[in-house]
Design an enzyme around this catalytic site. Structure first.
Site, mmCIF file in Angstrom:
data_model
loop_
_atom_site.group_PDB
_atom_site.id
_atom_site.type_symbol
_atom_site.label_atom_id
_atom_site.label_comp_id
_atom_site.label_asym_id
_atom_site.label_seq_id
_atom_site.Cartn_x
_atom_site.Cartn_y
_atom_site.Cartn_z
ATOM 1 N N CYS A 44 0.830 -1.205 0.000
ATOM 2 C CA CYS A 44 0.000 0.000 0.000
ATOM 3 C C CYS A 44 0.866 1.258 0.000
ATOM 4 O O CYS A 44 0.569 2.234 -0.681
ATOM 5 C CB CYS A 44 -0.952 0.002 1.189
ATOM 6 S SG CYS A 44 -2.177 -1.307 1.122
ATOM 7 N N GLU A 45 1.932 1.213 0.758
ATOM 8 C CA GLU A 45 2.846 2.348 0.804
ATOM 9 C C GLU A 45 3.454 2.589 -0.582
ATOM 10 O O GLU A 45 3.478 3.718 -1.073
ATOM 11 C CB GLU A 45 3.939 2.096 1.840
ATOM 12 C CG GLU A 45 4.692 3.340 2.209
ATOM 13 C CD GLU A 45 5.421 3.192 3.536
ATOM 14 O OE1 GLU A 45 6.457 3.842 3.675
ATOM 15 O OE2 GLU A 45 4.962 2.443 4.423
#
Length: 154
Positions: A44-45
């Site tokens: 996600c990062e």
């Protein structure tokens, strides 16, 4: 799951400043909805930082980006600050909007009652029609950033 060619489903969620954001009030410009499973997770990062790095192009093409997860607005705020994200993150606490768009993973990573958004990207045109729809059942898979850029540029 919403498909390409269908109309958007309206929603109202809060951003990291606890301000309400209503999708229908933004129709008239291209909108990119980026659903992600969870703040502070590696994929996600990487994904949201990739969208951050594409924001200059999106701004030049009158496109607005929103990250959406079931995380609280407080977790989203810390995540946005850590990664210097330059677009709003919206809290879909409870997953109601996620269920209407790309779906959710129930009992995520084997944790009972832990529900997260499936990784999904939707692009909505100026009239409210979905012109791009991508959903992955594999939370480790990222979208094609090139495809997203191409659809926004049309």
């Amino acid at each position: 799951m919403l498909e390409k060619g269908s109309m958007y489903i309206d929603f109202e969620l809060v951003n990291t400043k606890l301000e309400k954001v209503k999708l229908s009030s933004l129709i008239g410009q291209k909108i990119v909805l980026v659903f992600y499973p969870g703040a502070f997770t590696s994929v996600c990062e990487k994904e949201l930082c990739s969208f951050r790095d594409m924001m200059a192009k999106f701004n030049n093409l009158n496109a607005k980006v929103f990250g959406i997860s079931v995380d609280s607005p407080f977790a989203n705020k810390a995540f946005a600050e850590k990664n210097r994200l330059n677009f709003d993150l919206l809290s879909d606490f409870g997953g109601i909007v996620s269920r209407k768009y790309g779906g959710v993973h129930e009992n995520f990573v084997g944790i009972k009652n832990y529900t997260v958004s499936k990784r999904a990207v939707y692009i909505i045109d100026e009239e409210g029609k979905i012109i791009y729809s991508w959903v992955s059942d594999d939370p480790g898979k990222e979208p094609s950033y090139n495809e997203v850029e191409e659809v926004i540029a049309k």
